[in-house]
Design a protein around this motif. Structure first.
Motif, PDB file in Angstrom:
ATOM      1  N   SER A 103     -52.115  31.714  52.927  1.00  0.00           N
ATOM      2  CA  SER A 103     -51.498  30.802  53.886  1.00  0.00           C
ATOM      3  C   SER A 103     -50.054  30.538  53.494  1.00  0.00           C
ATOM      4  O   SER A 103     -49.761  30.163  52.360  1.00  0.00           O
ATOM      5  CB  SER A 103     -52.270  29.483  53.931  1.00  0.00           C
ATOM      6  OG  SER A 103     -51.614  28.542  54.759  1.00  0.00           O
ATOM      7  N   MET A 104     -49.170  30.723  54.472  1.00  0.00           N
ATOM      8  CA  MET A 104     -47.747  30.510  54.250  1.00  0.00           C
ATOM      9  C   MET A 104     -47.216  29.627  55.381  1.00  0.00           C
ATOM     10  O   MET A 104     -47.351  29.967  56.560  1.00  0.00           O
ATOM     11  CB  MET A 104     -47.026  31.855  54.236  1.00  0.00           C
ATOM     12  CG  MET A 104     -45.595  31.809  53.757  1.00  0.00           C
ATOM     13  SD  MET A 104     -44.915  33.491  53.687  1.00  0.00           S
ATOM     14  CE  MET A 104     -43.326  33.129  52.925  1.00  0.00           C
ATOM     15  N   ALA A 105     -46.653  28.484  55.057  1.00  0.00           N
ATOM     16  CA  ALA A 105     -46.153  27.551  56.069  1.00  0.00           C
ATOM     17  C   ALA A 105     -44.639  27.707  56.196  1.00  0.00           C
ATOM     18  O   ALA A 105     -43.896  27.409  55.260  1.00  0.00           O
ATOM     19  CB  ALA A 105     -46.510  26.118  55.705  1.00  0.00           C
ATOM     20  N   ILE A 106     -44.191  28.198  57.363  1.00  0.00           N
ATOM     21  CA  ILE A 106     -42.776  28.482  57.596  1.00  0.00           C
ATOM     22  C   ILE A 106     -42.393  27.992  58.985  1.00  0.00           C
ATOM     23  O   ILE A 106     -43.105  28.248  59.962  1.00  0.00           O
ATOM     24  CB  ILE A 106     -42.498  30.012  57.522  1.00  0.00           C
ATOM     25  CG1 ILE A 106     -42.790  30.550  56.124  1.00  0.00           C
ATOM     26  CG2 ILE A 106     -41.059  30.328  57.916  1.00  0.00           C
ATOM     27  CD1 ILE A 106     -41.815  30.088  55.064  1.00  0.00           C
ATOM     28  N   ASN A 107     -41.263  27.324  59.080  1.00  0.00           N
ATOM     29  CA  ASN A 107     -40.753  26.895  60.378  1.00  0.00           C
ATOM     30  C   ASN A 107     -40.053  28.076  61.050  1.00  0.00           C
ATOM     31  O   ASN A 107     -38.936  28.454  60.689  1.00  0.00           O
ATOM     32  CB  ASN A 107     -39.770  25.734  60.192  1.00  0.00           C
ATOM     33  CG  ASN A 107     -39.270  25.191  61.519  1.00  0.00           C
ATOM     34  OD1 ASN A 107     -39.581  25.711  62.578  1.00  0.00           O
ATOM     35  ND2 ASN A 107     -38.476  24.134  61.443  1.00  0.00           N
ATOM     36  N   LEU A 108     -40.709  28.669  62.044  1.00  0.00           N
ATOM     37  CA  LEU A 108     -40.180  29.863  62.695  1.00  0.00           C
ATOM     38  C   LEU A 108     -39.013  29.566  63.620  1.00  0.00           C
ATOM     39  O   LEU A 108     -38.300  30.481  64.038  1.00  0.00           O
ATOM     40  CB  LEU A 108     -41.302  30.538  63.505  1.00  0.00           C
ATOM     41  CG  LEU A 108     -42.532  30.980  62.713  1.00  0.00           C
ATOM     42  CD1 LEU A 108     -43.567  31.578  63.647  1.00  0.00           C
ATOM     43  CD2 LEU A 108     -42.144  31.993  61.640  1.00  0.00           C
ATOM     44  N   GLN A 109     -38.802  28.311  63.961  1.00  0.00           N
ATOM     45  CA  GLN A 109     -37.720  27.962  64.879  1.00  0.00           C
ATOM     46  C   GLN A 109     -36.377  27.797  64.171  1.00  0.00           C
ATOM     47  O   GLN A 109     -35.339  27.766  64.828  1.00  0.00           O
ATOM     48  CB  GLN A 109     -38.087  26.687  65.642  1.00  0.00           C
ATOM     49  CG  GLN A 109     -39.313  26.887  66.538  1.00  0.00           C
ATOM     50  CD  GLN A 109     -39.742  25.620  67.247  1.00  0.00           C
ATOM     51  OE1 GLN A 109     -39.510  24.524  66.740  1.00  0.00           O
ATOM     52  NE2 GLN A 109     -40.357  25.768  68.405  1.00  0.00           N
ATOM     53  N   ALA A 110     -36.442  27.704  62.867  1.00  0.00           N
ATOM     54  CA  ALA A 110     -35.193  27.597  62.093  1.00  0.00           C
ATOM     55  C   ALA A 110     -34.667  28.998  61.772  1.00  0.00           C
ATOM     56  O   ALA A 110     -35.452  29.901  61.470  1.00  0.00           O
ATOM     57  CB  ALA A 110     -35.437  26.831  60.801  1.00  0.00           C
ATOM     58  N   PRO A 111     -33.345  29.223  61.837  1.00  0.00           N
ATOM     59  CA  PRO A 111     -32.785  30.539  61.510  1.00  0.00           C
ATOM     60  C   PRO A 111     -33.209  31.027  60.124  1.00  0.00           C
ATOM     61  O   PRO A 111     -33.495  32.216  59.935  1.00  0.00           O
ATOM     62  CB  PRO A 111     -31.274  30.314  61.592  1.00  0.00           C
ATOM     63  CG  PRO A 111     -31.108  29.141  62.500  1.00  0.00           C
ATOM     64  CD  PRO A 111     -32.299  28.267  62.259  1.00  0.00           C
ATOM     65  N   GLU A 112     -33.251  30.091  59.176  1.00  0.00           N
ATOM     66  CA  GLU A 112     -33.653  30.482  57.815  1.00  0.00           C
ATOM     67  C   GLU A 112     -35.122  30.907  57.774  1.00  0.00           C
ATOM     68  O   GLU A 112     -35.510  31.750  56.959  1.00  0.00           O
ATOM     69  CB  GLU A 112     -33.429  29.319  56.852  1.00  0.00           C
ATOM     70  CG  GLU A 112     -31.967  28.887  56.714  1.00  0.00           C
ATOM     71  CD  GLU A 112     -31.574  27.809  57.726  1.00  0.00           C
ATOM     72  OE1 GLU A 112     -30.542  27.157  57.514  1.00  0.00           O
ATOM     73  OE2 GLU A 112     -32.304  27.633  58.740  1.00  0.00           O
ATOM     74  N   GLY A 113     -35.944  30.309  58.658  1.00  0.00           N
ATOM     75  CA  GLY A 113     -37.346  30.706  58.740  1.00  0.00           C
ATOM     76  C   GLY A 113     -37.493  32.117  59.268  1.00  0.00           C
ATOM     77  O   GLY A 113     -38.318  32.902  58.773  1.00  0.00           O
ATOM     78  N   LYS A 114     -36.697  32.467  60.264  1.00  0.00           N
ATOM     79  CA  LYS A 114     -36.713  33.839  60.793  1.00  0.00           C
ATOM     80  C   LYS A 114     -36.297  34.831  59.707  1.00  0.00           C
ATOM     81  O   LYS A 114     -36.853  35.931  59.595  1.00  0.00           O
ATOM     82  CB  LYS A 114     -35.775  33.965  61.993  1.00  0.00           C
ATOM     83  CG  LYS A 114     -36.221  33.204  63.218  1.00  0.00           C
ATOM     84  CD  LYS A 114     -35.277  33.489  64.382  1.00  0.00           C
ATOM     85  CE  LYS A 114     -35.664  32.714  65.623  1.00  0.00           C
ATOM     86  NZ  LYS A 114     -35.556  31.263  65.463  1.00  0.00           N
TER      87      LYS A 114
END
Length: 385
Positions: A65-76
């Motif tokens: 499980s990896m929790a990443i904010n996909l809406q942030a440029p750094e998340g992408k």
């Protein structure tokens, strides 16, 4: 050795069809990394974020499980680094969502040309319904499945499990991914796999649909009009299924209940209602278990209408290891559904239990070369917690 050793899967799905698909791949050895939204950024129901909920525990076994904010440029950027190291991407959003996030197939395959990218949606990536919202009952309705099974008043009947989601969707996605992996092994080329619950359940019309398309024969709706293929209530108010389609079984059954006069009327006819009523009366003379013992002894296709509790404690269920007991570090003893496909050489297994929410985020970021300073910046940008 497992069947899918060294296959790495990146799973963006949220709902059951996608999670079930990747659970199956993980059960057979694939390394599945599930991408969750950080809890402090996600507007998601608890069913998606509670890592001790039954669905989470069941569908996320053998995964990371990896929790990443996909809406942030750094998340992408994290995903862009990670996607170059995976074999398969699975997503279950409405068409167009991944493109808005900059995570669509055409974008990601530039970073990883051999990538296999599977989109699992309600109605497919194109066509007039592609952007419609939907769930299992909607696909069953559109497909004509619900029209075929009705109660005695003629009303369509809801089905008690997710036929379209899992049979039409998850199972088709599993097959599509495995076939694409086989093609890639031969050619070195990746590809896009477009799976829809609607397409998958339409394809299940292998008898009724084929007969209509080839012979122009409209299928008969099933109202429980066949005396031989029906459900009957027993003396103890339980139910038993009679699944007779062969004349010799029907003849044997009629002789057993001492109604040889019913033998000519196996198929629906003008006498069906009368015969069904009498068979119903006969079934109320014994308990369900008594009927099961009698009919099983003479080899009649029959079965109980089990409750979930009965089904999951049934001797066949247990013998086939379709309920497995494991030890969870936070929950204690935990029972999970087993693995339905049995291999002689590379069987599936539960190697690890569902991870804590976001448990592997830092480990995977470390593998991707992120330093402690980088992690501080990611936290500041609310990419990770």
């Amino acid at each position: 050795m497992s069947a899918l050793d060294k296959v790495r899967v990146l799973d963006f799905s949220r709902y059951g069809p996608g999670r079930y698909c990747t659970m199956f791949l993980a059960d057979f050895g694939a390394e599945v990394i599930t991408i969750e939204m950080p809890r402090n950024n996600a507007n998601l129901p608890a069913v998606f974020t509670d890592d001790l909920s039954s669905r989470y525990l069941a569908l996320n076994r053998n995964k990371k499980s990896m929790a990443i904010n996909l809406q942030a440029p750094e998340g992408k950027e994290v995903i862009y680094r990670l996607v170059s190291k995976v074999d398969v991407v699975v997503e279950g959003f409405r068409p167009g969502t991944m493109k808005k996030l900059g995570l669509d197939y055409n974008t990601l395959r530039k970073l990883n040309p051999p990538l296999i990218y599977c989109s699992l949606s309600g109605y497919g990536q194109d066509g007039p319904y592609s952007l419609r919202p939907g769930h299992d009952v909607n696909y069953l309705g559109f497909s004509g499945i619900l029209d075929l099974t009705r109660d005695k008043k003629g009303n369509p009947v809801l089905i008690g499990t997710q036929i379209a989601d899992l049979g039409g969707g998850a199972s088709q996605a599993i097959m599509g991914i495995l076939l694409a992996l086989l093609v890639r092994e031969r050619t070195g080329k990746g590809q896009y796999v477009d799976v829809s619950m609607f397409d998958g359940i339409i394809a299940w019309h292998w008898t009724t649909g084929t007969e209509y398309l080839i012979n122009g024969e409209l299928p008969k709706r099933f109202f429980g009009e066949s005396p031989a293929y029906n459900i009957y209530k027993s003396k103890d108010n339980k139910y038993i299924t009679l699944g007779i389609m062969e004349p010799w079984f029907w003849e044997k059954f009629c002789r057993t209940i001492e109604r040889e006069d019913f033998i000519p009327y196996m198929e629906p006819s003008e006498k069906s209602a009368e015969i069904i009523a009498e068979v119903e009366r006969i079934f109320t003379t014994r308990t369900r278990d008594e009927w099961m013992e009698l009919l099983s002894e003479i080899d009649i296709p029959c079965g109980p209408v089990n409750t979930i509790e009965e089904a999951l404690s049934d001797p066949q269920t247990l013998y086939r290891h379709m309920v497995l007991e494991v030890e969870h570090p936070r929950v204690g003893k935990l029972k999970l559904l087993g693995i339905p496909i049995k291999f002689s050489e590379t069987p599936g297994e539960i190697r690890t239990l569902a991870p804590a929410y976001g448990e592997h985020t830092l480990d995977i970021l470390g593998e991707l070369g992120y330093t402690d300073d980088d992690l501080k910046q990611l936290r500041k940008a609310k990419v990770i917690e």
